[in-house]
Scaffold this motif. Structure first.
Motif, PDB file in Angstrom:
ATOM      1  N   GLU A 252     -10.957   0.593   1.382  1.00  0.00           N
ATOM      2  CA  GLU A 252     -10.248   2.300   1.121  1.00  0.00           C
ATOM      3  C   GLU A 252     -11.298   2.896   0.646  1.00  0.00           C
ATOM      4  O   GLU A 252     -10.411   3.858   0.677  1.00  0.00           O
ATOM      5  CB  GLU A 252      -9.626   1.094  -0.132  1.00  0.00           C
TER       6      GLU A 252
ATOM      7  N   SER B 208      -3.951   1.380   9.795  1.00  0.00           N
ATOM      8  CA  SER B 208      -3.226   0.229  10.951  1.00  0.00           C
ATOM      9  C   SER B 208      -1.521  -0.417  10.814  1.00  0.00           C
ATOM     10  O   SER B 208      -1.280  -0.950  11.157  1.00  0.00           O
ATOM     11  CB  SER B 208      -4.499  -1.373   9.970  1.00  0.00           C
TER      12      SER B 208
ATOM     13  N   GLY C 153       3.258  -0.325  -3.336  1.00  0.00           N
ATOM     14  CA  GLY C 153       2.867  -0.944  -2.320  1.00  0.00           C
ATOM     15  C   GLY C 153       2.690  -2.404  -2.567  1.00  0.00           C
ATOM     16  O   GLY C 153       3.085  -2.895  -3.312  1.00  0.00           O
ATOM     17  N   SER C 154       2.059  -2.545  -1.008  1.00  0.00           N
ATOM     18  CA  SER C 154       1.962  -4.051  -1.127  1.00  0.00           C
ATOM     19  C   SER C 154       0.369  -4.522  -1.634  1.00  0.00           C
ATOM     20  O   SER C 154       0.503  -5.905  -2.368  1.00  0.00           O
ATOM     21  CB  SER C 154       1.896  -4.926  -0.096  1.00  0.00           C
ATOM     22  N   ALA C 155       0.243  -2.893  -2.338  1.00  0.00           N
ATOM     23  CA  ALA C 155      -1.146  -3.270  -3.201  1.00  0.00           C
ATOM     24  C   ALA C 155      -0.477  -4.192  -4.324  1.00  0.00           C
ATOM     25  O   ALA C 155      -1.715  -5.025  -4.877  1.00  0.00           O
ATOM     26  CB  ALA C 155      -2.128  -1.923  -3.763  1.00  0.00           C
TER      27      ALA C 155
ATOM     28  N   ASN D 196       0.272  -7.088  -4.232  1.00  0.00           N
ATOM     29  CA  ASN D 196      -0.821  -8.736  -4.308  1.00  0.00           C
ATOM     30  C   ASN D 196      -1.484  -8.265  -5.820  1.00  0.00           C
ATOM     31  O   ASN D 196      -1.590  -9.525  -5.985  1.00  0.00           O
ATOM     32  CB  ASN D 196      -1.968  -8.132  -3.397  1.00  0.00           C
TER      33      ASN D 196
ATOM     34  N   TYR E 297      -7.937  -7.987   4.364  1.00  0.00           N
ATOM     35  CA  TYR E 297      -7.875  -6.900   3.789  1.00  0.00           C
ATOM     36  C   TYR E 297      -8.559  -7.383   2.421  1.00  0.00           C
ATOM     37  O   TYR E 297      -8.634  -8.663   2.125  1.00  0.00           O
ATOM     38  CB  TYR E 297      -6.085  -7.194   3.483  1.00  0.00           C
TER      39      TYR E 297
ATOM     40  N   CYS F 298      -2.581 -13.978   5.904  1.00  0.00           N
ATOM     41  CA  CYS F 298      -2.256 -12.426   6.413  1.00  0.00           C
ATOM     42  C   CYS F 298      -2.135 -12.571   7.412  1.00  0.00           C
ATOM     43  O   CYS F 298      -2.925 -13.114   8.668  1.00  0.00           O
ATOM     44  CB  CYS F 298      -3.651 -11.344   6.230  1.00  0.00           C
TER      45      CYS F 298
ATOM     46  N   ASN G  46      -4.453  -8.294   9.194  1.00  0.00           N
ATOM     47  CA  ASN G  46      -5.827  -7.451   9.326  1.00  0.00           C
ATOM     48  C   ASN G  46      -6.763  -8.239   9.087  1.00  0.00           C
ATOM     49  O   ASN G  46      -7.463  -8.349   8.104  1.00  0.00           O
ATOM     50  CB  ASN G  46      -5.311  -6.697   8.372  1.00  0.00           C
TER      51      ASN G  46
ATOM     52  N   ASP H 299       0.506 -12.297   2.880  1.00  0.00           N
ATOM     53  CA  ASP H 299       0.423 -11.158   2.914  1.00  0.00           C
ATOM     54  C   ASP H 299       1.445 -11.057   4.311  1.00  0.00           C
ATOM     55  O   ASP H 299       0.146 -11.120   5.721  1.00  0.00           O
ATOM     56  CB  ASP H 299      -0.861 -10.468   3.406  1.00  0.00           C
TER      57      ASP H 299
ATOM     58  N   ILE I  94       2.702  -8.246   5.726  1.00  0.00           N
ATOM     59  CA  ILE I  94       3.407  -7.082   5.549  1.00  0.00           C
ATOM     60  C   ILE I  94       2.759  -6.049   7.233  1.00  0.00           C
ATOM     61  O   ILE I  94       3.953  -5.067   7.804  1.00  0.00           O
ATOM     62  CB  ILE I  94       2.282  -5.226   5.092  1.00  0.00           C
ATOM     63  N   TYR I  95       1.978  -6.588   8.269  1.00  0.00           N
ATOM     64  CA  TYR I  95       1.938  -6.698   9.617  1.00  0.00           C
ATOM     65  C   TYR I  95       3.306  -7.491  11.003  1.00  0.00           C
ATOM     66  O   TYR I  95       3.879  -7.137  10.897  1.00  0.00           O
ATOM     67  CB  TYR I  95       0.864  -6.994  10.419  1.00  0.00           C
TER      68      TYR I  95
ATOM     69  N   ALA J  44       4.646  -0.273   3.991  1.00  0.00           N
ATOM     70  CA  ALA J  44       3.354   0.933   4.646  1.00  0.00           C
ATOM     71  C   ALA J  44       3.121   0.540   6.128  1.00  0.00           C
ATOM     72  O   ALA J  44       2.109   1.629   6.603  1.00  0.00           O
ATOM     73  CB  ALA J  44       2.517   0.828   3.852  1.00  0.00           C
ATOM     74  N   LYS J  45       3.015  -0.421   6.899  1.00  0.00           N
ATOM     75  CA  LYS J  45       2.315  -1.035   7.907  1.00  0.00           C
ATOM     76  C   LYS J  45       3.212  -1.170   8.953  1.00  0.00           C
ATOM     77  O   LYS J  45       4.138  -0.109   9.566  1.00  0.00           O
ATOM     78  CB  LYS J  45       1.878  -2.330   8.032  1.00  0.00           C
TER      79      LYS J  45
ATOM     80  N   ARG K 223       5.088   4.189  -0.645  1.00  0.00           N
ATOM     81  CA  ARG K 223       4.674   3.293  -2.040  1.00  0.00           C
ATOM     82  C   ARG K 223       5.184   2.273  -2.527  1.00  0.00           C
ATOM     83  O   ARG K 223       5.698   2.221  -3.587  1.00  0.00           O
ATOM     84  CB  ARG K 223       4.050   3.971  -2.875  1.00  0.00           C
TER      85      ARG K 223
HETATM   86  C1  LIG Z   1      -2.703  -7.020   4.900  1.00  0.00           C
HETATM   87  C2  LIG Z   1      -2.842  -5.548   3.843  1.00  0.00           C
HETATM   88  N1  LIG Z   1      -2.372  -5.199   2.661  1.00  0.00           N
HETATM   89  C3  LIG Z   1      -1.569  -4.742   1.811  1.00  0.00           C
HETATM   90  C4  LIG Z   1      -2.464  -3.268   1.692  1.00  0.00           C
HETATM   91  C5  LIG Z   1      -1.583  -2.242   1.039  1.00  0.00           C
HETATM   92  O1  LIG Z   1      -0.298  -1.903   1.693  1.00  0.00           O
HETATM   93  P1  LIG Z   1       0.292  -0.351   1.034  1.00  0.00           P
HETATM   94  O2  LIG Z   1       0.183   0.620   1.128  1.00  0.00           O
HETATM   95  O3  LIG Z   1       1.742  -1.035   0.446  1.00  0.00           O
HETATM   96  O4  LIG Z   1      -0.278  -0.808  -0.700  1.00  0.00           O
HETATM   97  C6  LIG Z   1      -2.958  -2.968   3.089  1.00  0.00           C
HETATM   98  C7  LIG Z   1      -3.424  -2.262   3.903  1.00  0.00           C
HETATM   99  O5  LIG Z   1      -3.955  -1.380   4.983  1.00  0.00           O
HETATM  100  C8  LIG Z   1      -2.828  -4.112   4.548  1.00  0.00           C
HETATM  101  O6  LIG Z   1      -3.915  -4.047   5.442  1.00  0.00           O
END
Ligand SMILES: Cc1ncc(COP(=O)(O)O)c(C=O)c1O
Length: 372
Positions: A9, A26, A82-84, A87, A108, A154, A158, A186, A188-189, A216-217, A225
């Motif tokens: 990041e 990604s 965000g998923s950040a 998590n 990640y 994940c 990723n 996770d 998200i993909y 996001a992905k 966000r």
């Molecule tokens: C596996 C994974 N989780 C979470 C995130 C963060 O995503 P977000 O933009 O939804 O916060 C990323 C971002 O690259 C990611 O690769």
């Protein structure tokens, strides 16, 4: 509270807007609001009253999200920045110092760095390149102990773009059950699988699963966000309790747009556009790797806008990435930032023209590198 630098990041933050070709993303190429919303919806956005709203997420958005997870209703969902943040609040509310987290690697960095910062030990289990990035489940089993609080995965992964087989998922669930620990998955993909078969959520297999995901992905909208957690009610309530300290709520406009994207027909349209793009871009990267077969190798990603390419050149991945950026204005991700030197992650979910131009500049760079 000490926390290690988030290499990926930090490097993206510093350079992604300064280079001509950013191949670090990604996710899938984003939409504009005009492309996404009907005129009527655009008018509705203009009429939104910009209050805080419901801090754990608008009930209608949570109900929409819940419909994608077996056995869930809106109380099993919290909407986050965000998923950040999803998590983050999940682990912040779940872990105590001394707990152990058994984590899929590569991964990640967020949960890895956060767990250690919270005073927990991270024990890895690896995806093995020699087995098409299948997980080493014997290693997973050997890392579990009475202190294991969570197994973190994940899926799709990723940076490899690998997807767990149903057999591997079942085995991970069995191991979690035996230790009565949580699975943080996770996902998200999910939704960008090249074969069109959407990855099963761990929440459909094990009730002590917490899913982290977002727009996001695969769903193409990082700029909104919007992320979320789906899971057992007491976990979601605890995450909400902690979320009051992080950002209180997510933006009203973003929540409205998220609810548009997540309606079944629209969601499918967005996901299909992403898959179509990957169907074009993955073969381009494969051809590029084949043309450089003496130095590069690739197990093609099965999902996600990324290709994790191994190489055997005599140059460290951070150095290679820095020189490529400085000399050719192309930014890619160093394997180092995933703790795996001699790999590079290329973003392949963007527009095809940019990918092709970036790869051409990488060709030039490599020719110059070899002749130096
Ligand atoms: C596996 C994974 N989780 C979470 C995130 C963060 O995503 P977000 O933009 O939804 O916060 C990323 C971002 O690259 C990611 O690769």
């Amino acid at each position: 509270m000490q926390i290690e630098t988030f290499e990926l990041e930090r490097n993206q933050s510093l350079y992604e807007n300064t280079v001509e070709f950013n191949l670090t993303e990604s996710g899938i190429h984003p939409y504009t609001l005009r492309e996404l919303l009907t005129e009527e919806q655009q008018q509705q956005v203009l009429d939104l009253r910009l209050g805080y709203g419901q801090t754990n997420g608008a009930p209608e958005l949570r109900a929409t999200l819940a419909s994608y997870y077996r056995g869930c209703n809106e109380d099993n969902i919290i909407v986050t920045n965000g998923s950040a943040e999803a998590n983050f609040v999940a682990f912040w509310s779940l872990l105590e110092p001394g707990d152990e987290v058994v984590m899929m690697l590569p991964n990640y960095q967020l949960l890895y760095g956060l767990s250690r910062s919270l005073g927990c030990e991270v024990k890895p289990f690896h995806l093995r390149e020699g087995q098409n990035w299948a997980p080493d489940l014997d290693e997973l089993e050997s890392q579990l102990s009475d202190k294991t609080r969570v197994i973190a995965v994940c899926n799709p992964n990723n940076p490899t773009g690998a997807i767990l087989s149903r057999g591997s998922m079942d085995r991970i669930v069995e191991l979690a059950q035996a230790r009565d620990c949580y699975i943080l998955s996770d996902e998200i993909y999910a939704g960008s699988e090249l074969d069109g078969v959407e990855t099963t959520s761990f929440l459909a297999l094990y009730e002590k699963t917490i899913v982290a995901s977002g727009l996001a992905k695969s769903l193409s909208h990082p700029g909104l966000r919007i992320g979320w957690l789906a899971g057992p009610r007491h976990i979601i309530d605890a995450a909400w309790h902690h979320h009051d300290y992080t950002s209180i709520s997510t933006g009203i406009i973003s929540q409205y747009v998220a609810n548009v994207i997540l309606q079944p027909e629209k969601r499918l349209q967005v996901l299909n556009r992403g898959r179509d793009l990957l169907q074009v871009n993955v073969p381009i990267v494969q051809e590029w790797v084949q043309a450089h077969a003496e130095n590069f190798r690739l197990i093609p990603p099965r999902a996600g806008g990324m290709a994790f390419v191994g190489y055997n050149l005599d140059i460290n991945s951070s150095e290679l990435v820095t020189r490529l950026r400085e000399e050719k204005s192309v930014l890619i991700v160093a394997g180092d930032w995933f703790g795996m030197d001699n790999f590079l992650r290329l973003g392949i979910g963007g527009q095809t023209g940019e990918l092709v131009a970036g790869l051409e500049l990488m060709d030039e760079f490599l020719t110059e590198l070899r002749s130096a």
